[in-house]
Design a protein around this motif. Structure first.
Motif, short mmCIF file in Angstrom:
data_model
loop_
_atom_site.label_atom_id
_atom_site.label_comp_id
_atom_site.label_asym_id
_atom_site.label_seq_id
_atom_site.Cartn_x
_atom_site.Cartn_y
_atom_site.Cartn_z
N ILE A 1 0.84 -1.21 0.00
CA ILE A 1 0.00 0.00 0.00
C ILE A 1 0.87 1.25 0.00
CG2 ILE A 1 -1.79 1.29 1.25
CD1 ILE A 1 -2.72 -1.33 -0.17
N ASP A 2 1.99 1.19 0.71
CA ASP A 2 2.92 2.31 0.71
C ASP A 2 3.43 2.57 -0.71
OD1 ASP A 2 4.41 4.26 2.32
OD2 ASP A 2 6.16 3.16 1.58
N ALA A 3 3.75 1.49 -1.42
CA ALA A 3 4.25 1.63 -2.80
C ALA A 3 3.16 2.22 -3.70
CB ALA A 3 4.70 0.27 -3.34
N MET A 4 1.91 1.74 -3.52
CA MET A 4 0.81 2.28 -4.33
C MET A 4 0.60 3.77 -4.02
SD MET A 4 -2.12 -0.69 -4.28
CE MET A 4 -1.87 -2.33 -4.98
N ALA A 5 0.64 4.10 -2.73
CA ALA A 5 0.41 5.49 -2.32
C ALA A 5 1.48 6.40 -2.88
CB ALA A 5 0.35 5.59 -0.80
N ASN A 6 2.67 5.83 -3.13
CA ASN A 6 3.77 6.63 -3.68
C ASN A 6 3.96 6.41 -5.18
OD1 ASN A 6 5.02 8.09 -1.34
ND2 ASN A 6 4.98 6.01 -0.52
N ALA A 7 2.95 5.79 -5.80
CA ALA A 7 2.95 5.60 -7.26
C ALA A 7 4.21 4.91 -7.76
CB ALA A 7 2.75 6.94 -7.97
N GLN A 8 4.69 3.94 -6.99
CA GLN A 8 5.90 3.22 -7.40
C GLN A 8 5.56 2.13 -8.40
OE1 GLN A 8 7.74 1.86 -3.79
NE2 GLN A 8 8.22 3.94 -3.12
N CYS A 9 6.53 1.81 -9.25
CA CYS A 9 6.33 0.78 -10.24
C CYS A 9 7.18 -0.44 -9.91
CB CYS A 9 6.69 1.30 -11.64
SG CYS A 9 6.29 0.12 -12.93
N GLY A 10 6.56 -1.60 -9.85
CA GLY A 10 7.29 -2.84 -9.54
C GLY A 10 7.70 -3.61 -10.79
N ILE A 11 7.50 -3.00 -11.94
CA ILE A 11 7.79 -3.71 -13.20
C ILE A 11 9.22 -3.42 -13.64
CG2 ILE A 11 7.19 -3.76 -15.66
CD1 ILE A 11 4.23 -3.25 -14.69
N ALA B 1 -1.45 9.15 -6.16
CA ALA B 1 -2.50 8.67 -5.27
C ALA B 1 -3.27 9.84 -4.70
CB ALA B 1 -1.87 7.86 -4.14
N ARG B 2 -4.49 9.56 -4.25
CA ARG B 2 -5.31 10.59 -3.64
C ARG B 2 -5.73 10.15 -2.25
NH1 ARG B 2 -9.54 11.81 -8.25
NH2 ARG B 2 -7.86 11.98 -9.77
N GLN B 3 -6.00 11.14 -1.40
CA GLN B 3 -6.55 10.85 -0.09
C GLN B 3 -8.01 11.29 -0.12
OE1 GLN B 3 -4.50 9.53 2.48
NE2 GLN B 3 -6.42 9.13 3.54
N LYS B 4 -8.91 10.33 -0.07
CA LYS B 4 -10.33 10.68 -0.12
C LYS B 4 -11.15 9.57 0.52
CE LYS B 4 -13.78 12.72 -3.09
NZ LYS B 4 -14.33 12.85 -4.43
N SER B 5 -12.08 9.96 1.36
CA SER B 5 -12.91 8.98 2.05
C SER B 5 -13.86 8.30 1.06
CB SER B 5 -13.71 9.69 3.15
OG SER B 5 -14.57 8.76 3.76
N ILE C 1 -11.28 1.95 1.28
CA ILE C 1 -12.37 1.92 2.26
C ILE C 1 -11.85 2.26 3.67
CG2 ILE C 1 -13.94 0.33 3.48
CD1 ILE C 1 -15.04 0.52 0.81
N LYS C 2 -10.75 1.63 4.02
CA LYS C 2 -10.27 1.69 5.41
C LYS C 2 -9.51 2.98 5.69
CE LYS C 2 -6.83 -1.13 6.93
NZ LYS C 2 -5.93 -0.36 7.80
N ASP C 3 -8.65 3.38 4.75
CA ASP C 3 -7.75 4.51 5.01
C ASP C 3 -7.96 5.70 4.08
OD1 ASP C 3 -6.44 2.92 6.96
OD2 ASP C 3 -5.31 1.92 5.36
N GLY C 4 -8.89 5.57 3.12
CA GLY C 4 -9.08 6.66 2.16
C GLY C 4 -7.88 6.85 1.24
N VAL C 5 -7.06 5.83 1.10
CA VAL C 5 -5.92 5.90 0.17
C VAL C 5 -6.38 5.37 -1.19
CG1 VAL C 5 -3.62 5.00 -0.38
CG2 VAL C 5 -4.20 5.59 1.99
N ILE D 1 -21.13 4.22 -5.23
CA ILE D 1 -19.74 3.82 -5.49
C ILE D 1 -18.80 5.01 -5.48
CG2 ILE D 1 -18.18 2.68 -7.11
CD1 ILE D 1 -20.42 1.12 -8.22
N GLY D 2 -17.71 4.88 -4.73
CA GLY D 2 -16.70 5.93 -4.69
C GLY D 2 -15.45 5.58 -5.46
N TYR D 3 -15.14 4.28 -5.51
CA TYR D 3 -13.89 3.85 -6.16
C TYR D 3 -14.09 2.53 -6.89
CZ TYR D 3 -9.20 1.82 -6.66
OH TYR D 3 -8.07 1.22 -7.17
N ILE D 4 -13.51 2.45 -8.07
CA ILE D 4 -13.51 1.19 -8.83
C ILE D 4 -12.08 0.79 -9.09
CG2 ILE D 4 -14.13 0.04 -11.00
CD1 ILE D 4 -16.50 1.91 -11.26
N ASN D 5 -11.70 -0.39 -8.64
CA ASN D 5 -10.42 -0.93 -9.08
C ASN D 5 -10.70 -1.65 -10.39
OD1 ASN D 5 -8.22 -3.01 -9.45
ND2 ASN D 5 -7.38 -1.73 -7.81
#
Lengths: 86, 402
Positions: free
Chosen positions: B23-33, B375-379, B348-352, B288-292
């Protein structure tokens, strides 16, 4: 069999046509080839001529390999064969 | 009908060795590829993937265990251990008999097959290790999670290509919802990053060698990843009675089949799965607030998925945040829905809200809010996760804040 005749034969088989019904000016859509038919065509060309065809099904028109017509495919394959023997 | 909640989560994937790192990597827009590293990779034309690096299985498992554990089983065991540990559940007595494991995988023990085919065909050996079959079978991961944690109820593997994890989690949800199980360990695992695995995908000509760019006009295909994510789905009253931390509620699930084409996606099939998940949860599109997104980065998927979201949500489609985390961890095929569920829980849990990275150029056919590049911070109260598989099999899960 010439490169041209072989490619026409490959395309005809994928398009479910007789080779005599395939003209060099025909485009992919006119032949009724969908993207997966095109992928199979490219595979058959690679296997027959032992070449590697640069082709991405996501955007066929963006590839270096021109698939806009039967003639353009023949020209592109002749280029790949020439590059291989060079 | 029982309510179902998530009380544990675990993972290992290209972005991290646990949920916090991921989640930290996603929040920082890191790429694992990055560059693929395995034997004969030089003979591949596709040279990138979301591979788990710096992982030494022998530090984690004994030699005897590794005789039985293909990488897809190793990843599942690592993720399940984290999830069960977080949940605080101990499976004994009656709870053990009413709890099980349902995991998704598409390739199962593919690396075991690849290595042993190489051994008998290429190296000419006439003998393979005695445990090749129990190591390669698709239910190996499920069985080892069951054996390791003493789960004695319903245990099986679901294999529906790219929708495997979502179908698996949907089954686990329904199992707890119906009262057939008290808790289910569920998610998915995949380890297709080996010569044979990638070589097969190359044939389809849908893979990118330049990066995974979902919804970007310049996208040119999918990039594979590997790993696992596993969750504890638990009956709500059971979780509440023991004071467990509840991460999110599994509110609804639906599946549909396109019944049309073996590789091309369909707007109608995807739309029916999204609408079905909302109906199942008793939710409206505007909730709906977010769609993965499934968001593979192929030309076909991304425009079809956008059309399906618009058909299912109407005007609200333009207000909802939609992201494809495959841009960061790659496409884990049978494990992908599970890793993507982590992003839904974080929302859902952290608004990340995890971003879609590599999005540089707008595509007129993909005109939603893709949480581009940061990434955005939004409930968010409700999130859904889409999975649309080859074969036209669709599965969508809805999560709700509790």
């Amino acid at each position: 069999m010439s490169v041209q005749d072989k490619i026409v034969e490959i395309i005809a088989e994928q398009a479910v046509l007789e080779p005599s019904d395939v003209s060099l000016s025909m485009g992919i859509e006119e032949l009724g080839l969908d993207s997966m038919g095109l992928v199979e065509t490219v595979f058959a060309i690679e296997e027959n001529f032992d070449v590697s065809v640069p082709f991405n099904a996501n955007d066929p028109s963006a590839s270096d390999f021109d698939v806009s017509s039967v003639q353009s495919i023949i020209t592109a394959v002749e280029g790949l064969i020439a590059a291989k023997s060079a | 009908m029982k309510r179902v909640v998530i009380t544990g989560q675990g993972t290992i994937n290209a972005l991290g060795a646990d949920v916090a790192q991921t989640i930290d990597a996603m929040a920082n827009a890191q790429c694992g590829i990055g560059a693929l590293e395995f034997p004969n990779a030089d003979r591949l034309s596709i040279k990138i993937g979301g591979q788990i690096k710096n992982f030494d299985a022998s530090e984690r498992f004994s030699r005897q265990q590794l005789n039985f554990y293909d990488p897809f089983t190793q990843f599942a065991l690592i993720a399940a251990e984290q999830a069960i540990s977080q949940s605080g559940l101990v499976f004994d007595g009656e709870l053990a008999e009413f709890s099980g494991v349902i995991l998704g995988t598409a390739g199962g023990g593919l690396q075991t097959q690849d290595e042993n085919y190489r051994s008998v065909y290429e190296d000419g050996k006439n003998r393979v290790h005695p445990f090749v079959v129990p190591r390669l079978m698709n239910n190996s991961a499920v069985s080892h999670v069951s054996m390791t944690h003493g789960l004695k109820g319903p245990c099986f593997t679901v294999s529906t290509a790219c929708a495997s994890s979502n179908h698996a989690m949907g089954q686990a949800f329904q199992m707890v919802q119906s009262g057939a199980a008290k808790a289910m360990i569920t998610g998915g695992s995949e380890s297709m990053l080996c010569f044979g695995g990638i070589k097969a995908w190359e044939g389809l000509r849908v893979m990118s060698n330049t990066g995974c760019r979902p919804f970007c006009a310049s996208r040119d295909g999918m990039v594979q990843g590997e790993g696992a994510a596993v969750f504890v789905f638990e009956e709500y009253e059971h979780a509440r009675a023991r004071g467990a931390e509840i991460l999110a509620e599994v509110a609804g699930f639906a599946m549909s089949s396109d019944a049309s084409d073996i590789v091309m996606p369909s707007v109608g099939g995807a739309r029916r799965a999204i609408q079905g998940a909302l109906n199942s949860a008793g939710l409206n599109p505007t909730d709906i607030g977010y769609i993965n997104a499934h968001g593979t980065g192929t030309a076909a998927n991304d425009k079809t998925e956008c059309a399906a979201i618009k058909d299912a949500l109407g005007d609200h489609a333009y207000d909802v945040m939609v992201s494809s985390t495959k841009s960061m961890h790659g496409h884990l095929i049978g494990g992908t829905g599970a890793v993507e569920m982590l992003a839904c829980i974080a929302a859902i849990k952290d608004g990340v809200i995890a971003p879609t990275i590599n999005l540089a150029e707008a595509d007129p056919e993909c005109d939603l809010d893709f949480v581009a590049n940061e990434a955005r911070q939004k409930s968010v109260d409700v999130a859904i996760s889409n999975a649309f598989a080859f074969g036209g099999l669709n599965a969508v899960i809805a999560l709700r804040k509790i």
